[in-house]
Structures are given as structure tokens and as C-alpha cells.
Design a protein around this motif. Structure first.
Motif, short mmCIF file in Angstrom:
data_model
loop_
_atom_site.label_atom_id
_atom_site.label_comp_id
_atom_site.label_asym_id
_atom_site.label_seq_id
_atom_site.Cartn_x
_atom_site.Cartn_y
_atom_site.Cartn_z
N ASN A 53 0.83 -1.21 0.00
CA ASN A 53 0.00 0.00 0.00
C ASN A 53 0.87 1.27 0.00
O ASN A 53 0.76 2.13 0.88
N ASP A 54 1.69 1.38 -1.00
CA ASP A 54 2.58 2.53 -1.15
C ASP A 54 2.18 3.28 -2.42
O ASP A 54 2.96 3.39 -3.36
N TYR A 55 0.94 3.78 -2.44
CA TYR A 55 0.36 4.33 -3.66
C TYR A 55 1.26 5.32 -4.38
O TYR A 55 1.44 5.24 -5.60
N LEU A 56 1.82 6.28 -3.65
CA LEU A 56 2.57 7.35 -4.28
C LEU A 56 4.07 7.07 -4.38
O LEU A 56 4.83 7.93 -4.83
N GLY A 57 4.48 5.87 -3.96
CA GLY A 57 5.88 5.49 -4.08
C GLY A 57 6.79 6.26 -3.14
O GLY A 57 7.97 6.48 -3.45
N LEU A 58 6.29 6.63 -1.96
CA LEU A 58 7.07 7.44 -1.02
C LEU A 58 7.89 6.62 -0.04
O LEU A 58 8.76 7.17 0.65
N ALA A 59 7.63 5.32 0.06
CA ALA A 59 8.25 4.52 1.11
C ALA A 59 9.76 4.63 1.13
O ALA A 59 10.38 4.76 2.20
N ASN A 60 10.38 4.59 -0.04
CA ASN A 60 11.84 4.67 -0.12
C ASN A 60 12.29 5.86 -0.97
O ASN A 60 13.38 5.82 -1.56
N HIS A 61 11.47 6.89 -1.01
CA HIS A 61 11.87 8.10 -1.72
C HIS A 61 13.05 8.73 -0.98
O HIS A 61 13.04 8.85 0.25
#
Length: 417
Positions: A53-61
């Protein structure tokens, strides 16, 4: 003689627990390893991952990792210690609440540690035994558990069925008139299994006929729908009609925590009456500062949501063109509906992961009716067209085996062992 409580547990492990010996570590409690991304490692093999559930791809930004790391280094994971009401309150918690309220166009907001626990506690705080709850039958488990705590009457309406909703509002109104209580209606902005938006516009229009307040769980709408990712209320043009708005940081913001937003007096009431927050440790500083950074990126980087929807549209149109049933999803959530029993589903998913290197969540009974299988895909801004193409090829192959009985034969062999 009194029966030993654990005898029942040994005899009846529940509808999912009975499969534990064959499913644990693979179908349930699987271990996805490596950095959170569109491709991760499962059982030592790289797989296209559609279950994060990392819709915007922020987890490892990189910008997010920098803020998270700096806060962990300077503040530690313990600060602030204690519950917010007693000793765990900081200016950063207040800043996050103010910015969340402004983002969703509400007067005030209240930060909570976890979405699940927060929703259970908020429902418990908002109603008393004279009040009546009306809720959608497909609402998330956190809402169901909150409703279970209610000492008064509650009525459930058929999923997204406005006629059924109004019928139950009428029933609730008759009881509330007798008890002197009020009515709380609970819906989701986006229903997490099927990807449908809640019919908020039609529900809120019923306020002209019935005196009720509405609580909306927008866990999957926040960050993905509406102008700037402001949620389902903005998508449908009815944010003003939502009395208590809830969103979690665990989906689009790839973090931990959540918030409730609404009129100042209602939010203050929640602050002083939500037991799960009054008696629980405050959200640690890295989570708070990290959420501030993520929220700022949502405001200032529209390309994140644009990338998410570009891949969502590619995935959903590609699957539909290949003849798959995606139900009535109106959101990024992409459910693929197939027919089969749990053993067939297990054989099919094993084939999908081992031979096609595609990992997605499997949803079966009791979450959905018997005989139905949902392969649930969550696209993110990190996914690529290559991921989409590989997945459609893989799904076409497993569908053929499901329909020709291959998985049924495999399942029968496994179950006989």
C-alpha cells in the motif's frame, strides 16, 4: 465441570486458521524482503509486487528517507514518552494536525497512533447507548469492531445501496426519537476489497430528510482521489457534508499514524474521549516529522499522483481488454474476480508466484463469499509498463489452468497428502 477454554481453540481454529499448517509462511504471513518497491524478493526470487500500500511510491523516496533518518538520529524512536494527554505532546504533533486539517479543508484535526485502533475508539467515543449506528455491510474490519462496542442499536445496509441505506435510516430515526439519541452513519470513501467509491454524494443528500451525522473512512481515497489527492469527498464534491473525516498515513503516505478531521468542537471531544489515545504512548517523533514531509510532497509534487493513475489506467485497461472481470472499481484498487474454492486458489497463487514471478494478495472466504476468489492488485507510482505487461501474460496463463481444472487436480492431490 467447567470446560477448558482452550479446548475450543484446539478444536476450531477459525475459517482461516484451519488452513494454517498448509498456508502459513506462504499464503498468509508471507515474507516479502528487500526495499519496498515494484519488485521485491519472495522465497529468494524477484517478483513483481502488487500487494504494497505505497500508492505514491514514497516509502523509499530519497527525500523521505533523509527526513526519517535525521529524526531517528536526533530524536530517537522513544520521544515523546507517555500518552499525549499527560506527557507526549509536542509542537510537531500540533503542526501535523494543523496541516492535515488544512489539506482536507476541515476546521481541526486530531492525530492518532494507528488507523485501526483509532477508528474503533472514535466510534466508541462518538455514540452512547441512546444513539443508533447505520453502516455499510462492506465496511472495513476496524469499523465493524467499533460498531461491536456500541451498546445501542445498529443497522447495516446493503453495500452501496442507497435504497437500503434510507430504509435503515428510517428505522434508526424511529428508535432515536424514542431514546432521545442521535444517528451516526459510517461509510468508507473507498472500499478496500472491490475498489468502489462509497456513494457519499447520495448519502449526504439524505441529510435533507434525516437528521444524522456521517463518519467517512477515507484510508484509500486520501492521496489518490480528488484535486491534489485530497480524498473522496473532494472527488465527489461533498467534503463539506462529511462531519468526521478519517485518513491514515499507512497507504498513500507510506508511514504509520492517522488523523480525524472535522469541526473544532467535535475534534476536541475526540481528543478528550478517545480511550485508545488517552491511554496509549504518543506517536514517535520520526513518524510525525516523516508525515509532515510526506504531506508536503503530496502538496507540491502532483506528478506522484499522476504517475499512480497512469499505471493504474494501463493495468486496468489491459486486464479488461484481456477479458478479466474487475467488478466496478472506480479507484486504483484493482480486484480480479475469479471462480474457485480455497484449495484451487492456493494452487493457483503458488503457480503465479513460483512460475510467473508475480506476487499479489489473495482474498477468499470468509472475507468474500464461498466460491469466489479475488486477486487484489495495488498499483503504485513505482510500477512500470513492463510490470503491467508481465502481469497480464501471467494472469492469462493461470486463468486457463483454473478453468480447465488443472488447479483443482493439484489441490486434491495436496489435500490428500
Amino acid at each position: 465441570m467447567t470446560k477448558d477454554l482452550f479446548e475450543r481453540i484446539k478444536d476450531d481454529k477459525g475459517p482461516l486458521g484451519k488452513w494454517a499448517d498448509k498456508a502459513e509462511g506462504y499464503f498468509v504471513f508471507p515474507k516479502l524482503e528487500g526495499p519496498i518497491s515494484n519488485r521485491m524478493s519472495f522465497n529468494g526470487k524477484e517478483v513483481v509486487t502488487w500487494s504494497i500500500n505505497d500508492y505514491l511510491g514514497l516509502a523509499n523516496h530519497p527525500e523521505v528517507l533523509k527526513v526519517d533518518g535525521e529524526s531517528a538520529a536526533t530524536d530517537g524512536l522513544a520521544y515523546p514518552m507517555g500518552a499525549r494527554m499527560m506527557s507526549g505532546h509536542t509542537s510537531y504533533h500540533e503542526q501535523l494536525e494543523e496541516e492535515c486539517a488544512e489539506f482536507v479543508d476541515k476546521e481541526a484535526a486530531y492525530l492518532v497512533n494507528f488507523g485501526y485502533q483509532g477508528m474503533v475508539s472514535a466510534i466508541d467515543a462518538l455514540v452512547n447507548k441512546e444513539d443508533v449506528i447505520v453502516y455499510d455491510m462492506d465496511t472495513h474490519a476496524c469499523i465493524i469492531d467499533g460498531v461491536r462496542l456500541h451498546a445501542g442499536k445498529r443497522f447495516v445496509y446493503r453495500h452501496n445501496d442507497i435504497e437500503s441505506c434510507e430504509k435503515n435510516l428510517k428505522r434508526a430515526a424511529r428508535i432515536a426519537e424514542k431514546t432521545g439519541g442521535g444517528i451516526l452513519l459510517v461509510s468508507e470513501g473507498v472500499f478496500g476489497m472491490r475498489g468502489e467509491q462509497g456513494r457519499l454524494k447520495e448519502i449526504i443528500a439524505l441529510k435533507e430528510k434525516y437528521n444524522f451525522r456521517i463518519l467517512v473512512d477515507d484510508a484509500h481515497g486520501f492521496g489518490t482521489l480528488g484535486e491534489g489527492g485530497k480524498g473522496t469527498g473532494f472527488e465527489q464534491g461533498v467534503q463539506d457534508g462529511i462531519d468526521v473525516y478519517f485518513a491514515t498515513f499507512a497507504k498513500s503516505m507510506a508511514g504509520i499514524g492517522a488523523f480525524f478531521a472535522g469541526d473544532k468542537d467535535v475534534v476536541q471531544y475526540l481528543q478528550y474521549n478517545m480511550r485508545s489515545q488517552m491511554f496509549a504512548k504518543s506517536l514517535p517523533m520520526p513518524m510525525v516529522k516523516g508525515a509532515l514531509k510526506r504531506l508536503d510532497m503530496m502538496r507540491t509534487m502532483p506528478e506522484l499522483k499522476e504517475n499512480l493513475w497512469e499505471i493504474t489506467n494501463a493495468l486496468q485497461s489491459g486486464l479488461r481488454n484481456a477479458g478479466f472481470d474487475l467488478g466496478t472499481t472506480q479507484t486504483c484498487i484493482t480486484p480480479v474476480f475469479l471462480k474457485g474454492e480455497i484449495p484451487e486458489a492456493m494452487a493457483m497463487v503458488q503457480d503465479l508466484r513460483e512460475n510467473h514471478a508475480v506476487f499479489c494478495s489473495i482474498v477468499v472466504y470468509p472475507v468474500i463469499p464461498k466460491g469466489l476468489i479475488i486477486l487484489r492488485l495495488i498499483p503504485t507510482a513505482r510500477h512500470t509498463q513492463e510490470d503491467v505487461d508481465e502481469t497480464i501474460v501471467a494472469f492469462s496463463a493461470i486463468r486457463q489452468k483454473l478453468e480447465n481444472g488443472t488447479y483443482k487436480e493439484i489441490a486434491e492431490t495436496i489435500m490428500a497428502q
